[in-house]
Design an enzyme around this catalytic site. Structure first.
Site, PDB file in Angstrom:
ATOM      1  N   ASP A  53     -14.732  12.095   4.009  1.00 40.03           N
ATOM      2  CA  ASP A  53     -13.324  12.426   4.266  1.00 40.03           C
ATOM      3  C   ASP A  53     -12.939  11.603   5.487  1.00 40.03           C
ATOM      4  O   ASP A  53     -13.585  11.739   6.544  1.00 40.03           O
ATOM      5  CB  ASP A  53     -13.203  13.935   4.531  1.00 40.03           C
ATOM      6  CG  ASP A  53     -11.772  14.372   4.802  1.00 40.03           C
ATOM      7  OD1 ASP A  53     -10.976  13.564   5.329  1.00 40.03           O
ATOM      8  OD2 ASP A  53     -11.438  15.530   4.496  1.00 40.03           O
ATOM      9  N   SER A 132       0.207  -2.246   2.056  1.00 41.30           N
ATOM     10  CA  SER A 132       1.257  -2.161   1.038  1.00 41.30           C
ATOM     11  C   SER A 132       2.317  -3.172   1.437  1.00 41.30           C
ATOM     12  O   SER A 132       2.385  -3.554   2.610  1.00 41.30           O
ATOM     13  CB  SER A 132       1.856  -0.749   1.086  1.00 41.30           C
ATOM     14  OG  SER A 132       3.072  -0.677   0.374  1.00 41.30           O
ATOM     15  N   TYR A 145       5.367   7.151   6.270  1.00 42.35           N
ATOM     16  CA  TYR A 145       4.416   6.334   5.497  1.00 42.35           C
ATOM     17  C   TYR A 145       4.493   4.877   5.945  1.00 42.35           C
ATOM     18  O   TYR A 145       3.471   4.237   6.200  1.00 42.35           O
ATOM     19  CB  TYR A 145       4.723   6.455   3.997  1.00 42.35           C
ATOM     20  CG  TYR A 145       3.823   5.594   3.128  1.00 42.35           C
ATOM     21  CD1 TYR A 145       2.472   5.871   2.997  1.00 42.35           C
ATOM     22  CD2 TYR A 145       4.335   4.486   2.450  1.00 42.35           C
ATOM     23  CE1 TYR A 145       1.636   5.081   2.210  1.00 42.35           C
ATOM     24  CE2 TYR A 145       3.512   3.692   1.652  1.00 42.35           C
ATOM     25  CZ  TYR A 145       2.163   3.989   1.538  1.00 42.35           C
ATOM     26  OH  TYR A 145       1.345   3.202   0.759  1.00 42.35           O
ATOM     27  N   LYS A 149       1.585   2.253   7.529  1.00 40.97           N
ATOM     28  CA  LYS A 149       1.177   0.965   6.941  1.00 40.97           C
ATOM     29  C   LYS A 149       1.555  -0.210   7.855  1.00 40.97           C
ATOM     30  O   LYS A 149       0.788  -1.155   7.982  1.00 40.97           O
ATOM     31  CB  LYS A 149       1.778   0.803   5.538  1.00 40.97           C
ATOM     32  CG  LYS A 149       1.224   1.813   4.515  1.00 40.97           C
ATOM     33  CD  LYS A 149      -0.285   1.688   4.301  1.00 40.97           C
ATOM     34  CE  LYS A 149      -0.795   2.578   3.184  1.00 40.97           C
ATOM     35  NZ  LYS A 149      -2.256   2.517   3.003  1.00 40.97           N
TER      36      LYS A 149
END
Ligand SMILES: NC(=O)c1ccc[n+]([C@@H]2O[C@H](COP(=O)([O-])OP(=O)(O)OC[C@H]3O[C@@H](n4cnc5c(N)ncnc54)[C@H](OP(=O)(O)O)[C@@H]3O)[C@@H](O)[C@H]2O)c1
Length: 272
Positions: A53, A132, A145, A149
């Site tokens: 994890d 991304s 988010y 990134k």
């Protein structure tokens, strides 16, 4: 024989990448939160499924140590585990914000820290961080988010410079849209009772995000796995790899626009 350790290999891009490297003859350490999710992957030759994890440093250390003990070396780390938190920033709870950064930013950092002593001793190693195109351009209602990134992009770009003299490389793979659990099971959404100020623009943006037409040029996870394999094996000093036709198209379009022209395009396109 080379060895890759992959985080978040239970589904999606991580799982497809584990299969791609296994089929090319690599040793694959497919790590996941719940090893019981591995299914067929666990039965393939040279695949070792281990619990990891990315928010648990002890599990990271144990998986890296077990990899080196079993396979004698570690050649490539793929930081793939991650998920999206969508919705208005104002609505996100501290727990949501912390989990988003713990998973998408601190997780890769701690995993890199665990691997670096081995890479330094070997005087060789490759870190591939899966970001991304959302690490280089932004869309509405995904601020946290994008923050993760964009953050991992900056960390990687700087780290590539500091590790190069030690023989260790850092690369970034940047997908566009990919048909995985990302926008379904894995997605977290921020909403707050009584907060209605964003309703109109949120509705407009969500209708665009959810439009089935929008996903028509998304990539399959195997396509992204192919780009990751290329990054791991091409021997080039290249930092960034766009993954998927839509990613290439979006970044080409973005490069031709000023920040303001891009903002105006998003406002129109996402019905804000
Ligand atoms: N799909 C897209 O459109 C897209 C586009 C660009 C970038 N990406 C990036 O691609 C990466 C993989 O996503 P995906 O599209 O393959 O989605 P996915 O199928 O939802 O896979 C996400 C993976 O991350 C794992 N994960 C989440 N939290 C974790 C944690 N704390 N520790 C370890 N593993 C954890 C999940 O494990 P569980 O099974 O235990 O939940 C799952 O294996 C992410 O970093 C994502 O940001 C995706």
């Amino acid at each position: 024989m080379k060895t890759i350790l992959i985080t978040g290999a239970s589904t999606g891009i991580g799982r497809a990448t584990a299969a791609r490297f296994q089929s090319a003859g690599w040793n694959v350490v497919a790590t996941m939160r719940k090893p019981e999710d591995a299914g067929d992957l666990a039965r393939l030759d040279r695949v070792r499924v281990l619990p990891l994890d990315v928010t648990d440093c002890d599990s990271i250390a144990a998986a890296v140590q077990a990899t080196v003990t079993e396979f004698g070396s570690l050649d490539v780390l793929l930081n793939n585990a991650g998920y999206g938190l969508a919705g208005p920033l104002e609505a996100a709870t501290p727990a949501q914000i912390e989990r988003q950064f713990a998973t998408n930013v601190y997780g890769p950092i701690y995993t890199m820290q665990a691997c670096l002593p081995h890479f330094r001793t070997q005087k060789a190693g490759l870190i591939i961080n899966l970001t991304s195109i959302g690490g280089r351009l932004a869309l509405p209602f995904n601020s946290l988010y994008h923050g993760t990134k964009f953050g991992l992009e900056g960390i990687s770009e700087s780290l590539a410079l500091e590790l190069a003299p030690l023989g260790v490389q850092v690369k970034l793979v940047e997908p566009g849209g990919v048909r995985t659990d990302f926008a379904g099971r894995s997605l977290d959404f921020a909403k707050k009772d009584g907060l209605t100020a964003y309703d109109a623009s949120l509705q407009g943006a969500m209708s665009v995000f959810m439009d089935p037409e929008r996903g028509s040029d998304y990539s399959e996870p195997a396509t992204i796995a192919e780009t990751i394999f290329e990054a791991a094996t091409d021997g080039k000093p290249q930092l960034r790899y766009l993954a998927g036709k839509d990613a290439v198209r979006m970044m080409e379009n973005r490069a031709q626009m000023s920040d303001e022209a891009y903002r105006d395009w998003v406002v129109k396109e996402f019905r804000l």
